[in-house]
Design an enzyme around this catalytic site. Structure first.
Site, short mmCIF file in Angstrom:
data_model
loop_
_atom_site.label_atom_id
_atom_site.label_comp_id
_atom_site.label_asym_id
_atom_site.label_seq_id
_atom_site.Cartn_x
_atom_site.Cartn_y
_atom_site.Cartn_z
N SER A 126 -36.29 2.15 4.30
CA SER A 126 -35.85 2.96 3.17
C SER A 126 -34.37 2.75 2.87
CB SER A 126 -36.09 4.44 3.51
OG SER A 126 -35.43 5.28 2.60
N TYR A 139 -36.38 12.51 7.02
CA TYR A 139 -36.85 11.18 6.61
C TYR A 139 -35.81 10.11 6.95
CZ TYR A 139 -38.67 7.60 3.39
OH TYR A 139 -39.15 6.44 2.84
#
Length: 209
Positions: A126, A139
């Site tokens: 990510s 996250y």
């Protein structure tokens, strides 16, 4: 999955929702051989059962794509709250999903690659790893740990099972999906403030397709 199918890869799809798996399989079957199995990537026993079936059907496993990911409200810190409002339970679940959800499949299916002395593991990382993106604390932490595990496993496989196995992570940038749509787009399709910030820092000035 659809892109791989159009390039003649034989596919095995794993997920927790049989209905979604069947819908995707219908789109893919016109292009290639495809099987699907319901499995929880956090349960090693689920994965081991699937692995045996895959090897029985295809004799080998050439590529593993770990695309699992997600978030929970208690592991997100909106502007109206602070880090001190973090939910321990939600944080734990998000870390499990995004970190362990990559580790477990890598261990189970990577074992087949080790026996073959060949294969490629591709983990989805990510943009949150190499820069601070507000709100998504759980996250971000999990994906950063997953990237570290990716490097570690790449070294482990090379040192102990030869130079035919690659383990890499890719961070493809921002795509509009079910989980982030409301964060990035208003109901009329225009960009939210967060969406505008992301596009300002994206050279192509658009989200991914």
């Amino acid at each position: 999955a659809l892109s791989l199918a159009k390039n003649n890869a034989r596919l095995v799809l794993l997920g927790r929702n049989q209905k979604l798996l069947d819908e995707l399989t219908k789109k893919i079957i016109q292009y290639t051989v495809v099987e699907n199995y319901t499995a929880d990537v956090l349960k090693k026993s689920d994965l081991e059962k699937v692995c045996k079936k895959v090897v029985k059907s295809f004799d080998r496993i050439d590529v593993l794509v770990n695309a699992v990911g997600g978030n929970l409200p208690g592991a997100v810190i909106p502007d109206s709250k602070s880090i001190f409002d973090l939910s321990e339970n939600d944080f734990d679940e998000v870390v499990d999903l995004n970190l362990k959800g990559t580790i477990m499949p890598s261990v189970v299916f990577g074992k087949v690659m080790a026996k073959q002395a060949s294969g490629s593991i591709i983990n989805y990382s990510s943009m949150t790893v190499d820069r601070v993106i507000t709100r998504v604390v759980g996250y971000s932490a999990a994906k950063a740990a997953m990237e570290n595990f990716t490097r570690w496993m790449a070294v482990e496989m090379a040192l102990k099972f030869g130079d035919g196995i690659r383990v890499n992570a890719i961070a493809p940038g921002f795509f509009i999906g079910k989980q982030n749509k409301k964060l990035l787009l208003n109901e009329d399709g225009s960009l939210t403030e967060r969406g505008e910030k992301i596009i300002r820092n994206t050279p192509m000035k658009r989200f991914g397709n």
